[in-house]
Scaffold this motif. Structure first.
Motif, short mmCIF file in Angstrom:
data_model
loop_
_atom_site.label_atom_id
_atom_site.label_comp_id
_atom_site.label_asym_id
_atom_site.label_seq_id
_atom_site.Cartn_x
_atom_site.Cartn_y
_atom_site.Cartn_z
N LEU A 208 -1.62 -2.60 2.24
CA LEU A 208 -0.24 -2.35 1.84
C LEU A 208 0.52 -3.67 1.65
CD1 LEU A 208 0.58 0.67 4.17
CD2 LEU A 208 0.41 0.72 1.68
N LEU A 209 0.25 -4.64 2.51
CA LEU A 209 0.92 -5.93 2.39
C LEU A 209 0.46 -6.71 1.17
CD1 LEU A 209 0.82 -6.92 6.15
CD2 LEU A 209 2.90 -6.63 4.81
N ALA A 313 5.01 -12.57 2.50
CA ALA A 313 6.39 -12.63 2.98
C ALA A 313 7.26 -13.51 2.10
CB ALA A 313 6.43 -13.17 4.41
N ARG A 314 6.65 -14.38 1.31
CA ARG A 314 7.42 -15.31 0.49
C ARG A 314 7.48 -14.87 -0.97
NH1 ARG A 314 3.99 -20.38 2.16
NH2 ARG A 314 2.43 -18.75 2.14
N ALA A 380 -4.35 -14.89 7.66
CA ALA A 380 -4.01 -14.55 9.04
C ALA A 380 -2.50 -14.44 9.24
CB ALA A 380 -4.60 -15.58 10.00
N THR A 381 -1.74 -15.36 8.61
CA THR A 381 -0.30 -15.42 8.85
C THR A 381 0.46 -14.33 8.13
OG1 THR A 381 -0.45 -17.82 9.13
CG2 THR A 381 1.74 -16.90 8.70
N TRP A 382 0.13 -14.10 6.85
CA TRP A 382 0.96 -13.22 6.03
C TRP A 382 0.38 -11.83 5.78
CZ3 TRP A 382 5.42 -15.12 6.39
CH2 TRP A 382 5.62 -16.50 6.39
N LEU A 383 -0.85 -11.63 6.20
CA LEU A 383 -1.44 -10.29 6.05
C LEU A 383 -1.90 -9.73 7.39
CD1 LEU A 383 -3.58 -10.68 2.79
CD2 LEU A 383 -1.30 -9.72 3.04
N PHE A 384 -2.82 -10.43 8.05
CA PHE A 384 -3.44 -9.84 9.24
C PHE A 384 -2.47 -9.74 10.42
CE2 PHE A 384 -6.23 -9.39 12.86
CZ PHE A 384 -7.21 -8.54 12.38
N GLN A 385 -1.76 -10.82 10.72
CA GLN A 385 -0.85 -10.78 11.87
C GLN A 385 0.27 -9.76 11.69
OE1 GLN A 385 0.64 -14.61 13.16
NE2 GLN A 385 2.31 -13.69 14.33
N GLY A 412 4.45 3.79 5.40
CA GLY A 412 5.52 2.90 4.98
C GLY A 412 5.04 1.87 4.00
N VAL A 413 5.86 1.59 3.01
CA VAL A 413 5.55 0.58 1.99
C VAL A 413 6.43 -0.64 2.24
CG1 VAL A 413 5.54 0.06 -0.47
CG2 VAL A 413 4.92 2.35 0.33
N PRO A 414 5.84 -1.82 2.38
CA PRO A 414 6.65 -3.03 2.62
C PRO A 414 7.68 -3.26 1.51
CG PRO A 414 4.33 -3.48 3.02
CD PRO A 414 4.39 -2.12 2.40
#
Length: 519
Positions: A208-209, A313-314, A380-385, A412-414
């Motif tokens: 989803l991310l 996230a960016r 790891a930072t923007w998907l997995f965590q 839920g959709v980001p």
């Protein structure tokens, strides 16, 4: 009598100048002379020893005694005058190791050893100096890291001792020394693991991310095979076969950003048995994505990066796939609304445009070309965590914050773009705080332990090697393999049933199809 001593890639000449006193054949600049063979090194050493003795024949015994004392006093000044910085540079240049090891040595030397010892003469480095440095480093870094850096220092100084620059190694760790209390500081926190349902839920969230199915397949494959991260990134499509995945290469990310294609860690080549459902999941993914050879290596890899910046996230806006999921239509329909609105029914067009407004979709707001491979930190930072914890990490100028979600469709959709937090309707609850991509490898080992898998089979899947007598006399049978595959299949089906009980549908295409098959 002189002799030739083998070193890494060359021989050096060694000769005696007194009881217990060895010297190395050096050039005019005081650097060790490298010989191509042992015979040449021994001949030069004998010549230097003969010259040394010849120069002292006409001297009296008293003069010889004075000369020996002078030699002992002056030897460190002559051969030990080299500084640690000079010797470390020379030592590093002589190494011929794997790219990852060379990178680690370089980092240790430049970031932690040179700031402290660069200008110090090799002969002047004392144990108290090393201990004080280690104590200072432990106040700033993890004890396990300091231990690694001290090991590198020990290795460098050990070679300096062999080359005659020092008499002893001040970085050697003496046993039974130091305070007994507080030794638990060397023990890191327990590695976080998860179960089959946790893997499934995290895989769904990563998809989803990223806005595609690739990450779902990759997380499930890693969780059910225990492959290392570099092995997943470097998995070539030619090694994905029915019921097995062959580990032949990995892509190791260097500090320069280059992805180095190299053999798996410790040469752990292996074939990993996969259940039929996992083989089908991977083969369907390959057939759907039709991967092409990458520009950087020229090989066809199963997985590719999800974006140029590799940072969900960016992103400056939502993606087409987010709009399609929100509106309940295909990506092609959304594209038609943007490019050929007259070809879409009015009702569908309104639905898509409403979804665009709710998601804050901005046309052309995405990066252009997709990168060839994932980056470890970006994934790891923007998907997995965020998938495992429900939170985006702190990254200047943004503070740590929950993943903003639109509540429908579940889970839920980001929401992305400007004002995403203001438009969010929900957020994810944590699944496994502290879980990392490597933690999935630990999770696979833990699952196999729970299933009673023989240690020999566990080591084979993980690429470990047990040199004990018990391992030598243990052997893997087809029955052992099949029992493990059957047990993994049961866990997978139970996880799907549990996910189906939460909601019978998923906005992730591949998972949605699997849930429909469970009805």
């Amino acid at each position: 009598m002189g002799f030739g001593e083998k070193r890494k890639g060359y021989y050096r000449g060694r000769y005696w100048v007194g009881p217990g006193q060895l010297r190395t054949v050096v050039d005019a600049d005081g650097k060790t002379v490298r010989f191509g063979n042992k015979r040449a090194a021994a001949k030069s050493a004998n010549d230097h020893e003969a010259g040394w003795r010849e120069s002292g024949k006409a001297k009296s015994l008293a003069e010889k005694a004075v000369e020996v004392v002078a030699l002992v006093d002056s030897e460190p000044a002559v051969e030990g005058a080299i500084t640690f910085g000079e010797y470390a540079s020379q030592w590093y240049a002589e190494q011929d190791l794997a790219a990852s090891t060379m990178q680690n040595y370089k980092r240790h030397i430049e970031e932690h050893l040179l700031p402290e010892f660069e200008s110090a003469t090799l002969a002047d480095i004392e144990r108290t100096h090393v201990d004080a440095w280690a104590k200072k480093e432990r106040a700033l870094y993890e004890a396990s890291s300091v231990k690694t850096w001290r090991s590198t220092l020990h290795l460098i100084l050990a070679d300096a001792v062999e080359e005659g620059h020092r008499d002893a190694n001040p970085a050697a760790q003496r046993r039974g020394r130091g305070k007994r209390a507080g030794r638990s500081r060397n023990r890191g926190p327990e590695k976080v693991v998860t179960d089959a349902l946790g893997m499934l839920l995290i895989a769904e969230r990563t998809a989803l991310l990223s806005g595609r199915d690739d990450e779902f397949v990759a997380v499930i494959l890693k969780g059910y095979t225990g492959m290392r991260w570099g092995e997943i990134v470097g998995l070539e499509s030619q090694f994905c076969r029915p019921k097995t995945v062959r580990v032949e290469w990995q892509l190791y990310e260097l500090d320069s950003g280059e992805l180095h294609r190299c053999p798996p860690k410790d040469d752990s080549y292996r074939s990993i048995d996969t259940p039929e459902w996992l083989s089908a999941l991977v083969s369907d993914h390959i057939a759907r994505t039709e991967p092409k050879p990458c520009r950087c290596h020229g090989f066809t890899y199963v997985f590719s990066s999800h974006g140029e910046a590799n940072g969900s996230a960016r992103r400056t806006g939502a993606k087409l796939v987010d709009v399609a999921r929100r509106a309940g239509v295909s990506v092609g329909t959304v594209s038609n609304v943007l490019n050929r609105p007259e070809s879409v029914r009015e009702e569908t067009r309104i639905k898509v445009e409403t979804a665009m407004g709710e998601l804050g979709y901005i046309r052309g707001g995405l990066p252009g070309e997709t990168a060839a491979h994932w980056r470890r930190s970006g994934f790891a930072t923007w998907l997995f965590q965020p998938a495992a914890t429900g939170w985006y990490p702190k990254k200047a100028p943004q503070v740590e914050h929950p993943v903003p979600l639109l509540a429908e469709p579940w889970p839920g959709v980001p929401a992305r773009g400007r004002g995403a937090s203001g438009r969010s309707e929900a957020c994810w609850v944590p699944i496994a705080r502290g879980l990392t991509p490597h933690g999935l490898r630990h999770s696979h080992k833990t699952v196999m332990e729970e299933l009673g898998t023989p240690p020999k089979l566990m080591d084979e899947r993980l690429g470990h090697e047990d040199g004990s007598v018990q391992a030598r006399y243990s052997h893997i049978t087809p029955g052992m393999r099949q029992r493990l595959l059957d047990a993994l299949t049961v866990l997978w089906e139970e996880a799907l049933d549990a996910r189906f009980a939460m909601c019978p549908r998923s906005p992730v295409r591949v998972l949605g199809e699997l849930l429909r098959a469970r009805r």
